[in-house]
Structure formats: structure tokens, C-alpha cells
Design a protein around this motif. Structure first.
Motif, PDB file in Angstrom:
ATOM      1  N   PHE A 175      -9.838   6.289   0.222  1.00  0.00           N
ATOM      2  CA  PHE A 175      -8.699   6.831   0.965  1.00  0.00           C
ATOM      3  C   PHE A 175      -7.613   5.384   0.758  1.00  0.00           C
ATOM      4  CE2 PHE A 175     -10.087  10.220   2.575  1.00  0.00           C
ATOM      5  CZ  PHE A 175     -11.221  10.268   3.312  1.00  0.00           C
ATOM      6  N   ILE A 176      -6.415   5.633   0.135  1.00  0.00           N
ATOM      7  CA  ILE A 176      -5.400   4.864  -0.176  1.00  0.00           C
ATOM      8  C   ILE A 176      -4.165   5.148   0.651  1.00  0.00           C
ATOM      9  CG2 ILE A 176      -3.729   4.065  -2.177  1.00  0.00           C
ATOM     10  CD1 ILE A 176      -6.760   3.343  -2.349  1.00  0.00           C
ATOM     11  N   TYR A 177      -3.398   4.239   1.020  1.00  0.00           N
ATOM     12  CA  TYR A 177      -1.813   4.433   1.692  1.00  0.00           C
ATOM     13  C   TYR A 177      -1.019   3.401   0.762  1.00  0.00           C
ATOM     14  CZ  TYR A 177       2.149   4.169   4.198  1.00  0.00           C
ATOM     15  OH  TYR A 177       3.730   4.072   4.380  1.00  0.00           O
ATOM     16  N   LEU A 178      -0.037   4.068   0.180  1.00  0.00           N
ATOM     17  CA  LEU A 178       1.114   3.194  -0.317  1.00  0.00           C
ATOM     18  C   LEU A 178       2.248   3.964  -0.388  1.00  0.00           C
ATOM     19  CD1 LEU A 178       1.813   0.639  -1.728  1.00  0.00           C
ATOM     20  CD2 LEU A 178       1.423   1.851  -4.085  1.00  0.00           C
ATOM     21  N   ILE A 179       3.507   3.310   0.024  1.00  0.00           N
ATOM     22  CA  ILE A 179       4.736   4.067  -0.208  1.00  0.00           C
ATOM     23  C   ILE A 179       5.630   2.892  -0.576  1.00  0.00           C
ATOM     24  CG2 ILE A 179       5.468   3.767   2.161  1.00  0.00           C
ATOM     25  CD1 ILE A 179       6.896   6.297   2.033  1.00  0.00           C
ATOM     26  N   THR A 180       6.394   3.233  -1.719  1.00  0.00           N
ATOM     27  CA  THR A 180       7.368   2.312  -2.095  1.00  0.00           C
ATOM     28  C   THR A 180       8.688   3.078  -2.278  1.00  0.00           C
ATOM     29  OG1 THR A 180       6.472   2.836  -4.653  1.00  0.00           O
ATOM     30  CG2 THR A 180       5.740   0.929  -3.336  1.00  0.00           C
ATOM     31  N   ILE A 181       9.607   2.322  -2.391  1.00  0.00           N
ATOM     32  CA  ILE A 181      11.180   2.825  -2.681  1.00  0.00           C
ATOM     33  C   ILE A 181      11.462   2.922  -4.240  1.00  0.00           C
ATOM     34  CG2 ILE A 181      13.503   2.269  -2.595  1.00  0.00           C
ATOM     35  CD1 ILE A 181      13.011   1.197   0.231  1.00  0.00           C
ATOM     36  N   ILE A 182      11.795   3.951  -4.771  1.00  0.00           N
ATOM     37  CA  ILE A 182      11.923   4.209  -5.928  1.00  0.00           C
ATOM     38  C   ILE A 182      13.535   4.263  -6.267  1.00  0.00           C
ATOM     39  CG2 ILE A 182       9.665   5.018  -6.289  1.00  0.00           C
ATOM     40  CD1 ILE A 182      11.225   7.930  -6.969  1.00  0.00           C
TER      41      ILE A 182
ATOM     42  N   THR B 220      -0.420  -6.806  -4.527  1.00  0.00           N
ATOM     43  CA  THR B 220       0.282  -6.604  -3.305  1.00  0.00           C
ATOM     44  C   THR B 220      -0.817  -6.893  -2.384  1.00  0.00           C
ATOM     45  OG1 THR B 220       1.383  -4.635  -4.201  1.00  0.00           O
ATOM     46  CG2 THR B 220       1.105  -4.790  -1.816  1.00  0.00           C
ATOM     47  N   VAL B 221      -0.387  -7.871  -1.252  1.00  0.00           N
ATOM     48  CA  VAL B 221      -1.088  -8.025  -0.256  1.00  0.00           C
ATOM     49  C   VAL B 221      -0.870  -7.025   0.716  1.00  0.00           C
ATOM     50  CG1 VAL B 221      -1.373  -9.652   1.866  1.00  0.00           C
ATOM     51  CG2 VAL B 221      -0.724 -10.717  -0.427  1.00  0.00           C
ATOM     52  N   ASP B 222      -2.038  -6.192   0.918  1.00  0.00           N
ATOM     53  CA  ASP B 222      -1.824  -4.607   1.379  1.00  0.00           C
ATOM     54  C   ASP B 222      -2.646  -4.453   2.597  1.00  0.00           C
ATOM     55  OD1 ASP B 222      -1.200  -2.439   1.735  1.00  0.00           O
ATOM     56  OD2 ASP B 222      -1.457  -1.326  -0.176  1.00  0.00           O
ATOM     57  N   PHE B 223      -2.445  -4.726   3.733  1.00  0.00           N
ATOM     58  CA  PHE B 223      -3.220  -4.514   4.955  1.00  0.00           C
ATOM     59  C   PHE B 223      -3.321  -2.926   5.178  1.00  0.00           C
ATOM     60  CE2 PHE B 223      -2.425  -8.696   5.572  1.00  0.00           C
ATOM     61  CZ  PHE B 223      -3.789  -9.262   6.042  1.00  0.00           C
ATOM     62  N   GLY B 224      -2.263  -2.079   4.642  1.00  0.00           N
ATOM     63  CA  GLY B 224      -2.383  -0.891   4.625  1.00  0.00           C
ATOM     64  C   GLY B 224      -3.289  -0.193   3.628  1.00  0.00           C
ATOM     65  N   TYR B 225      -4.083  -0.757   3.096  1.00  0.00           N
ATOM     66  CA  TYR B 225      -5.082  -0.283   2.009  1.00  0.00           C
ATOM     67  C   TYR B 225      -6.457  -0.949   2.719  1.00  0.00           C
ATOM     68  CZ  TYR B 225      -8.256  -0.243  -1.796  1.00  0.00           C
ATOM     69  OH  TYR B 225      -9.577   0.012  -2.885  1.00  0.00           O
TER      70      TYR B 225
END
Length: 310
Positions: free
Chosen positions: A7-14, A204-209
Motif C-alpha cells: 500500500f502506497i500513498y503519494l500525491i505530487t503537484i504536476i 523522499t522522507v515520506d511518513f505517508g509511506y
């Protein structure tokens, strides 16, 4: 062949146009804390590997995921309940590069513990329409654009967070792991490190992963070919979940052990890593769970304290 579910979560502005991106980036720099000279400590809980904190908006508590890998988000339901005003919209993509227009709003005050964050911009997203996210019973994500206005001390051992504006107020031991932070759009932090001697940028330092270390797929295969990674398994991954839902496309993946990871002033030995086609490199909460983590956007430093050394 073994199949596994990740399960992955990531959202980025493009990029849509220079105007829309520049406007969104400007909004996501806004905000501050109402207080000065503060030190606030609050508890958190872990659900399915995600850090859950309570945030108070308009005198009511809500559950938020603490997520350094994204701008702040509120659910569509919460935005309607709070009657939040739309200030603009921007297209954003998830881990599959699926694109949707996201409206965004400005929240006058978000109270975390006893600390008030004012004028926080947040995207509005219907993520709770996805079963994986609705099962967590959350109302939004506290993102990097809010977090960048303070220093955060996240102690996985004690399950508590201390927020301050002065790092000298934290009781830090002499034995400490330290690395440089690179700050991207919306305050999202990343680091560079060497993996078996090869420098790799933009983890990325990603606490949402909720996973551990994700290594670039091409670099993992290259190190296998060069005989640098001997302890690994190859398999298929499926049903990865992004913010807009999942895809049942099978991908080649690896799990393995990296002998040496140079992380700032320290070399980590025999770290477990994961690698998947098309999945960006990142350090998730499973990796950080053995540490007390200090994130300082002002000094652009990340500090790790092994919990067994305190």
C-alpha cells in the motif's frame, strides 16, 4: 511465484502551466505558528503503519495522518462540514501518475496539541471513497507545507511528538545520526545517501509511506549485475493503492539487503530494501520506526537517534 500487496500513498503537484504551478507553490509556502518560544508534546497512534494525530479545527478534534511526503489534505466530507472556502485548484498526480483536479482551501487555524498553525493551505480530496483509506477512519493529512513552519521531534519508541521552534529545547544525546535535507515543492523533504558506495539523490522522507527503504529499480538491477547485491528475491507486486485508487497491474519487484548505506555522518549496515518498477525512491515510516526523528526545515537537517541509545 510469490505475489505481495503493498500500500502506497503519494500525491505530487504536476505541471499544467507555469501560472498554475507557481500559484500553487506560492500558496503552499504560506502559514505560520501563532505562538513563539514554544515546546508542545502530544501522543500519536499507529494504524497500519501510519502516524495518526489529532488536530482541532473549529473546536472539534479530527484524525489526521502525519505525512511529510505530501501537502496537507482534507477530505471532501470534512471540507463540506467546515464550509471551507475554495481559493483555487491545481492538478495533482498519484503514484500511478493518475491526474485529477484538486481544489484547495485555506484553513484559518489548525490546533495540534496546544499549538496553533494559522493560514494553512490544504488540498481537498475524496480519498475516503477508496476502501483502503476509509478503513483508517481519517479526516485528512497533516502535510509538509504545515510541518515546515516548526521543528518536529517524532519519537516512535514513546509514541509521542514534540513540536518546537528551537532545537536547543530538545534533549538530544551526543550519539546522533545526521543528514542534510533538500526541500522541494510544498516543503516536501528529501535526502541523498550512498548505497554500496553509489550516491543516490532525492530519497523522499515520506511518513505517508508505511514501508521502509525504496531503492530505484534500475539501480537495484545494476548492483545485482555488478555483484554488489547478493541477498535478494525477485517477485511480482500487485494492487498498489494510490490516492485515487488502485491498479491491478503486476510489476517486477525486489527485496534485498544493502551491505552499506551511507546516511550523512553514519554508515548503516545490512539494511533491508525494497524496489519496484515505476515506484519512486523514498524512506518510509517502517524505516524510521526504530528511531527518534528530528526534522528541522530551517537548518535543513534530519537527525536520527537510535531508540536503544537513549
Amino acid at each position: 511465484m510469490k505475489l505481495t500487496r503493498v500500500f502506497i500513498y503519494l500525491i505530487t503537484i504536476i505541471l499544467i502551466s507555469s501560472c498554475s504551478v507557481n500559484k500553487a507553490a506560492k500558496y503552499l509556502k504560506e502559514g505560520e505558528t501563532a505562538e513563539e518560544n514554544y515546546k508542545v508534546t502530544l501522543p500519536f497512534e499507529i494504524r497500519n503503519g501510519y502516524i495518526i494525530v489529532q488536530a482541532n479545527i473549529k473546536n472539534k478534534d479530527y484524525n489526521f495522518i502525519l505525512d511529510t511526503g505530501t501537502p496537507s489534505l482534507v477530505s471532501k466530507k470534512l471540507a463540506e462540514k467546515l464550509n471551507l472556502k475554495i481559493i483555487d485548484s491545481v492538478k495533482a498526480s498519484d503514484v500511478f501518475n493518475q491526474k485529477q483536479a484538486n481544489k484547495y482551501t485555506k484553513i484559518e487555524k489548525v490546533k495540534i496539541g496546544t499549538l496553533d498553525f494559522v493560514d494553512t493551505v490544504a488540498l481537498i480530496n475524496d480519498f475516503n471513497s477508496i476502501p483502503m483509506w476509509s478503513s483508517l477512519n481519517i479526516d485528512g493529512f497533516i502535510g509538509a507545507n504545515l510541518m515546515q513552519h516548526a521543528i518536529w521531534d517524532i519519537d516512535f519508541g514513546k509514541k509521542q511528538i514534540t513540536i518546537t521552534d528551537n532545537e536547543s529545547k530538545l534533549n538530544l544525546p551526543k550519539e546522533i545520526i545526521e543528514n542534510k535535507l533538500f526541500i522541494g515543492v510544498a516543503g516536501v523533504p528529501s535526502i541523498a545517501c550512498k548505497m554500496n558506495g553509489k550516491k543516490v539523490w532525492n530519497f523522499t522522507v515520506d511518513f505517508g509511506y508505511n514501508g521502509g527503504i525504496v531503492m530505484p529499480f534500475t539501480e537495484f538491477e545494476k548492483q545485482i549485475e555488478n555483484g554488489q547485491i547478493l541477498d535478494f528475491k525477485k517477485f511480482k507486486t500487485y494492487a498498489t493503492v494510490g490516492i485515487y485508487g488502485g491498479q491491478d497491474v503486476k510489476r517486477e519487484s525486489y527485496k534485498g539487503t544493502i551491505n552499506d548505506i551511507e546516511f550523512g555522518n553514519t554508515t548503516l549496515k545490512n539494511e533491508k530494501v525494497y524496489s519496484e518498477q515505476y515506484l519512486g525512491k523514498r524512506l518510509g515510516s517502517a524505516f524510521f520506526s526504530n528511531y527518534r526523528v528530528i526534522l528541522n526545515w530551517n537548518s535543513k537537517k534530519i537527525k536520527l537517534i537510535e531508540t536503544n541509545l537513549e
